[in-house]
Motif scaffolding. Sequence first.
Motif, PDB file in Angstrom:
ATOM      1  N   GLY A   1       2.352  -5.124  -1.332  1.00 39.61           N
ATOM      2  CA  GLY A   1       1.042  -4.951  -0.716  1.00 39.61           C
ATOM      3  C   GLY A   1       0.068  -6.033  -1.123  1.00 39.61           C
ATOM      4  O   GLY A   1      -0.697  -6.550  -0.299  1.00 39.61           O
ATOM      5  N   LEU A   2       0.115  -6.402  -2.409  1.00 39.67           N
ATOM      6  CA  LEU A   2      -0.798  -7.427  -2.916  1.00 39.67           C
ATOM      7  C   LEU A   2      -0.504  -8.785  -2.290  1.00 39.67           C
ATOM      8  O   LEU A   2      -1.418  -9.482  -1.833  1.00 39.67           O
ATOM      9  CB  LEU A   2      -0.688  -7.509  -4.439  1.00 39.67           C
ATOM     10  CG  LEU A   2      -1.676  -8.415  -5.161  1.00 39.67           C
ATOM     11  CD1 LEU A   2      -3.101  -7.938  -4.954  1.00 39.67           C
ATOM     12  CD2 LEU A   2      -1.349  -8.476  -6.649  1.00 39.67           C
TER      13      LEU A   2
ATOM     14  N   SER B   1      -0.968  -8.854   1.607  1.00 41.16           N
ATOM     15  CA  SER B   1      -2.322  -8.633   2.120  1.00 41.16           C
ATOM     16  C   SER B   1      -2.953  -9.895   2.690  1.00 41.16           C
ATOM     17  O   SER B   1      -4.013  -9.809   3.319  1.00 41.16           O
ATOM     18  CB  SER B   1      -3.218  -8.046   1.024  1.00 41.16           C
ATOM     19  OG  SER B   1      -3.262  -8.881  -0.110  1.00 41.16           O
TER      20      SER B   1
ATOM     21  N   HIS C   1      -1.744 -11.200   5.107  1.00 38.84           N
ATOM     22  CA  HIS C   1      -1.628 -10.875   6.532  1.00 38.84           C
ATOM     23  C   HIS C   1      -2.831 -10.065   6.993  1.00 38.84           C
ATOM     24  O   HIS C   1      -3.273 -10.176   8.146  1.00 38.84           O
ATOM     25  CB  HIS C   1      -0.339 -10.081   6.765  1.00 38.84           C
ATOM     26  CG  HIS C   1      -0.166  -9.585   8.161  1.00 38.84           C
ATOM     27  ND1 HIS C   1      -0.061 -10.419   9.248  1.00 38.84           N
ATOM     28  CD2 HIS C   1      -0.075  -8.328   8.669  1.00 38.84           C
ATOM     29  CE1 HIS C   1       0.093  -9.712  10.354  1.00 38.84           C
ATOM     30  NE2 HIS C   1       0.071  -8.433  10.032  1.00 38.84           N
ATOM     31  N   CYS C   2      -3.387  -9.253   6.090  1.00 34.55           N
ATOM     32  CA  CYS C   2      -4.556  -8.436   6.430  1.00 34.55           C
ATOM     33  C   CYS C   2      -5.791  -9.298   6.673  1.00 34.55           C
ATOM     34  O   CYS C   2      -6.748  -8.842   7.304  1.00 34.55           O
ATOM     35  CB  CYS C   2      -4.861  -7.439   5.308  1.00 34.55           C
ATOM     36  SG  CYS C   2      -3.487  -6.339   4.895  1.00 34.55           S
TER      37      CYS C   2
ATOM     38  N   CYS D   1      -7.371  -7.511   9.597  1.00 33.80           N
ATOM     39  CA  CYS D   1      -8.475  -6.631   9.204  1.00 33.80           C
ATOM     40  C   CYS D   1      -9.657  -7.375   8.598  1.00 33.80           C
ATOM     41  O   CYS D   1     -10.721  -6.794   8.417  1.00 33.80           O
ATOM     42  CB  CYS D   1      -7.993  -5.588   8.190  1.00 33.80           C
ATOM     43  SG  CYS D   1      -6.602  -4.595   8.736  1.00 33.80           S
TER      44      CYS D   1
ATOM     45  N   ASN E   1     -11.651   1.573   3.143  1.00 29.09           N
ATOM     46  CA  ASN E   1     -10.307   1.363   2.618  1.00 29.09           C
ATOM     47  C   ASN E   1      -9.668   2.668   2.164  1.00 29.09           C
ATOM     48  O   ASN E   1      -8.444   2.820   2.240  1.00 29.09           O
ATOM     49  CB  ASN E   1     -10.345   0.350   1.470  1.00 29.09           C
ATOM     50  CG  ASN E   1     -10.453  -1.074   1.966  1.00 29.09           C
ATOM     51  OD1 ASN E   1      -9.481  -1.660   2.426  1.00 29.09           O
ATOM     52  ND2 ASN E   1     -11.652  -1.641   1.893  1.00 29.09           N
TER      53      ASN E   1
ATOM     54  N   CYS F   1       1.199  -2.759  12.914  1.00 32.97           N
ATOM     55  CA  CYS F   1       1.292  -3.755  11.841  1.00 32.97           C
ATOM     56  C   CYS F   1       2.721  -3.794  11.321  1.00 32.97           C
ATOM     57  O   CYS F   1       3.216  -2.807  10.766  1.00 32.97           O
ATOM     58  CB  CYS F   1       0.321  -3.410  10.710  1.00 32.97           C
ATOM     59  SG  CYS F   1       0.418  -4.537   9.290  1.00 32.97           S
TER      60      CYS F   1
ATOM     61  N   THR G   1      -2.916  -3.619  -1.293  1.00 33.65           N
ATOM     62  CA  THR G   1      -3.734  -4.340  -0.307  1.00 33.65           C
ATOM     63  C   THR G   1      -5.229  -4.209  -0.586  1.00 33.65           C
ATOM     64  O   THR G   1      -6.031  -4.949  -0.014  1.00 33.65           O
ATOM     65  CB  THR G   1      -3.460  -3.823   1.115  1.00 33.65           C
ATOM     66  OG1 THR G   1      -3.893  -2.452   1.221  1.00 33.65           O
ATOM     67  CG2 THR G   1      -1.980  -3.906   1.466  1.00 33.65           C
TER      68      THR G   1
ATOM     69  N   MET H   1      -7.568  -7.347  -1.969  1.00 34.52           N
ATOM     70  CA  MET H   1      -7.852  -8.377  -0.973  1.00 34.52           C
ATOM     71  C   MET H   1      -8.917  -7.919   0.020  1.00 34.52           C
ATOM     72  O   MET H   1      -9.891  -8.629   0.290  1.00 34.52           O
ATOM     73  CB  MET H   1      -6.567  -8.738  -0.228  1.00 34.52           C
ATOM     74  CG  MET H   1      -6.725  -9.851   0.778  1.00 34.52           C
ATOM     75  SD  MET H   1      -6.782 -11.475   0.003  1.00 34.52           S
ATOM     76  CE  MET H   1      -5.066 -11.658  -0.489  1.00 34.52           C
ATOM     77  N   LEU H   2      -8.744  -6.714   0.566  1.00 39.99           N
ATOM     78  CA  LEU H   2      -9.685  -6.253   1.580  1.00 39.99           C
ATOM     79  C   LEU H   2     -11.037  -5.892   0.979  1.00 39.99           C
ATOM     80  O   LEU H   2     -12.074  -6.023   1.641  1.00 39.99           O
ATOM     81  CB  LEU H   2      -9.098  -5.061   2.326  1.00 39.99           C
ATOM     82  CG  LEU H   2      -7.948  -5.418   3.279  1.00 39.99           C
ATOM     83  CD1 LEU H   2      -7.381  -4.178   3.944  1.00 39.99           C
ATOM     84  CD2 LEU H   2      -8.416  -6.411   4.329  1.00 39.99           C
TER      85      LEU H   2
ATOM     86  N   CYS I   1       2.780 -16.420  -0.897  1.00 45.06           N
ATOM     87  CA  CYS I   1       2.852 -14.955  -0.859  1.00 45.06           C
ATOM     88  C   CYS I   1       4.079 -14.493  -0.088  1.00 45.06           C
ATOM     89  O   CYS I   1       4.750 -13.522  -0.477  1.00 45.06           O
ATOM     90  CB  CYS I   1       1.583 -14.392  -0.233  1.00 45.06           C
ATOM     91  SG  CYS I   1       0.084 -14.635  -1.224  1.00 45.06           S
TER      92      CYS I   1
END
Length: 251
Positions: free
Chosen positions: A10-11, A14, A16-17, A21, A64, A162, A192, A195-196, A219
Amino acid sequence: MNLLPLFAVGLAGSVHCVGMCGGIVGALSAGAPARTIPIVPAGAGAALPMAQVGELTLRVLAYNAGRIASYMAAGALAGGLAGGAASLARVAQWQGIAYLLANGMIVALGLYLTGWWQGLARVEAVGRVLWRHLQPLMTPLLPMDTLPKAFALGGLWGWLPCGMVYSVLLTALLSGSAAGGAAAMLAFGLGTLPMLLALGLAGATLRGALQRPGVRRACGLLVLAFGVLGLMRFAGGLQHGWLDALCVARA
């Protein structure tokens, strides 16, 4: 220990987020334009007072929290359905197939993040059918000016098609229980979160830095390594031991 690789995926994933997002979460920043949907009016770029910074932080956290809650619901559904089906059919072979699919999807995610293969983007088309029904529900939640609205909008946005989420959902399916599936998606969602959260507070400046090809490639290679490791373990190329902690899913 098996939740740590999911957190790491996820880290690393992210990045990609940032594209999917980042425009939405970044629109909460005072100096970031709303590139995707007008959640709140963009500021003129001046520094925010501390009271507004605190309010902004709470809204980003609420958004989140809703997003991660939707991941957990999907993970619980996948793990619960898979566990029930396996119990009814009394078939153990499905675990081996699911293990291969889960790690294969992690490999695909790594290749997608590095930019070497875009096939995972086609998988996202599967979720567009559901998303077409959910997207109209976002309209009453805009502007996202309260914590309940932020949480609800995050909960809806968590169902956005996603490929990265779909990759980890296959691992949640391997858990064989609703609780295990929810825990797997919680670990991924928390990965994630940094990052967000940073995107929501830092805005466009951080988005530009994280969208550099070198960052995405690094990543992607990390995520790719997790998938390759899992496939090697399944093929018997690596011995069981402390490397179990690095496998996203166990056979």
